[in-house]
Enzyme design. Structure first.
Site, PDB file in Angstrom:
ATOM      1  N   GLY A 180       7.224 -33.641   3.758  1.00 42.54           N
ATOM      2  CA  GLY A 180       7.725 -34.979   3.407  1.00 42.54           C
ATOM      3  C   GLY A 180       6.627 -36.021   3.574  1.00 42.54           C
ATOM      4  N   HIS A 181       5.949 -35.972   4.716  1.00 38.62           N
ATOM      5  CA  HIS A 181       4.828 -36.903   4.942  1.00 38.62           C
ATOM      6  C   HIS A 181       3.755 -36.706   3.867  1.00 38.62           C
ATOM      7  CE1 HIS A 181       6.161 -36.443   9.334  1.00 38.62           C
ATOM      8  NE2 HIS A 181       6.269 -37.743   9.118  1.00 38.62           N
TER       9      HIS A 181
HETATM   10  P1  AMP Z   1       7.758 -40.543  10.854  1.00 41.53           P
HETATM   11  O1  AMP Z   1       6.483 -39.838  11.169  1.00 41.53           O
HETATM   12  O2  AMP Z   1       8.973 -39.729  11.093  1.00 41.53           O
HETATM   13  O3  AMP Z   1       7.818 -41.937  11.419  1.00 41.53           O
HETATM   14  O4  AMP Z   1       7.728 -40.737   9.276  1.00 41.53           O
HETATM   15  C1  AMP Z   1       6.665 -41.353   8.616  1.00 41.53           C
HETATM   16  C2  AMP Z   1       7.086 -41.676   7.214  1.00 41.53           C
HETATM   17  O5  AMP Z   1       7.434 -40.461   6.525  1.00 41.53           O
HETATM   18  C3  AMP Z   1       8.319 -42.579   7.177  1.00 41.53           C
HETATM   19  O6  AMP Z   1       8.171 -43.530   6.130  1.00 41.53           O
HETATM   20  C4  AMP Z   1       9.428 -41.605   6.880  1.00 41.53           C
HETATM   21  O7  AMP Z   1      10.529 -42.196   6.229  1.00 41.53           O
HETATM   22  C5  AMP Z   1       8.733 -40.600   5.984  1.00 41.53           C
HETATM   23  N1  AMP Z   1       9.448 -39.332   6.013  1.00 41.53           N
HETATM   24  C6  AMP Z   1       9.925 -38.691   7.127  1.00 41.53           C
HETATM   25  N2  AMP Z   1      10.595 -37.593   6.760  1.00 41.53           N
HETATM   26  C7  AMP Z   1      10.547 -37.519   5.411  1.00 41.53           C
HETATM   27  C8  AMP Z   1      11.087 -36.602   4.432  1.00 41.53           C
HETATM   28  N3  AMP Z   1      11.806 -35.541   4.783  1.00 41.53           N
HETATM   29  N4  AMP Z   1      10.820 -36.841   3.132  1.00 41.53           N
HETATM   30  C9  AMP Z   1      10.085 -37.926   2.763  1.00 41.53           C
HETATM   31  N5  AMP Z   1       9.575 -38.838   3.629  1.00 41.53           N
HETATM   32  C10 AMP Z   1       9.801 -38.635   4.933  1.00 41.53           C
END
Ligand code: AMP
Length: 281
Positions: A35-36
């Site tokens: 996702g990231h």
């Molecule tokens: P985090 O590291 O969880 O703070 O996420 C960093 C970024 O990646 C944030 O903008 C999240 O919304 C995005 N993100 C997290 N999980 C996913 C996913 N499964 N699909 C797409 N983007 C994601």
């Protein structure tokens, strides 16, 4: 790939780029997954320089245990980012970002009192604080965020509009595992059985959407989701709500602009997910 841990050398590097190349920023807390990397891919397509920040932001954790247990996999993250073609990584330590006596906080009105805001007091203030700092340090042309954190995106939209940050925001769709579970760094904390059970959140959203499309009432659908989650041992539902995707006001009518949001615990791990009524699954 350039790696910076301090603001000063990062800014010295960026000062040769500002105004000359478009800069895409992907803020993360590390423990990276596909996702990231989809956000990195989007930034690479649209910008000449892509920066990923990796920072587990203490200010957005209302639960100290959650902060302590948050997965940290920097070496692996760096190799994933290198393979994805990321140009720059900013991975500061906490004292580089926060003065020990920092007291600044944000109030987003109704937006930070509902849903996640209700269950995680102070969370969005901490998100807004760190994102503001990174926007100021990096001065990106575009910043990429995931729909996975739907309410966070709304908060950042408001932050950018009110503080007049000169940048574009992009919201990218949710990357899921083959069984529907939304990818999340926190999934790493699930044991085998919990991982299997964790699909209940996405399954609830998908079933709820189907029922609503067929004309079932919101109250019946809420009952259905509560029962579905309760029936799985170890699951504790925090909320299942319907809101306007535009302003995130909780709604009692369903339109194509409605978003279904769910959050809950599986064992000790708290997960969130959402589904738009007009989204192709
Ligand atoms: P985090 O590291 O969880 O703070 O996420 C960093 C970024 O990646 C944030 O903008 C999240 O919304 C995005 N993100 C997290 N999980 C996913 C996913 N499964 N699909 C797409 N983007 C994601």
């Amino acid at each position: 790939m350039e790696i910076f841990k301090e603001i000063k050398p990062l800014k010295a590097f960026l000062s040769q780029k500002w105004g000359l190349v478009s800069i895409g920023l992907v803020p993360t807390m590390g423990a990276l997954h596909a996702g990231h990397l989809s956000l990195i891919g989007a930034s690479k397509l649209e910008n000449q320089l892509t920066i990923c920040s990796i920072f587990v932001n203490p200010a957005q954790f209302n639960n100290p245990k959650d902060l302590e247990k948050y997965p940290r996999t920097l070496d692996l993250d760096l190799s994933l980012l290198e393979s994805a073609g990321c140009d720059v990584v900013f991975a500061p330590a906490v004292p580089e970002i926060y003065d020990h006596d920092s007291t600044i906080s944000f109030d987003f009105g109704h937006l930070d009192k509902i849903l996640e805001g209700k269950f995680r007091p102070g969370h969005f203030s901490g998100v807004a604080l760190v994102v503001s700092k990174f926007f100021n340090i990096i001065r990106p042309s575009t910043a990429y965020f995931g729909q996975k954190d739907f309410q966070q995106f709304k908060i950042i939209e408001k932050l950018v509009n009110e503080l007049k940050f000169d940048l574009h925001l992009k919201r990218m769709s949710i990357f899921r595992e083959a069984d529907g579970l939304a990818m999340s760094s926190r999934n790493m904390r699930l044991n085998g059985l919990e991982r299997k059970k964790a699909t209940v959140f996405y399954e609830s959203l998908a079933a709820a959407k189907k029922l609503l499309t067929q004309g079932e009432s919101i109250s019946k659908v809420k009952e259905f989701v509560a029962q579905k989650c309760e029936s799985v041992e170890g699951i504790k539902l925090d909320y299942f709500e319907l809101a306007s995707a535009e302003n995130l006001k909780i709604t009692e009518t369903v339109t194509t602009e409605t978003v279904l949001l769910i959050a809950g615990f599986i064992g000790e791990v708290r997960l969130i997910d959402n589904l738009l009524m007009n989204e192709n699954e």
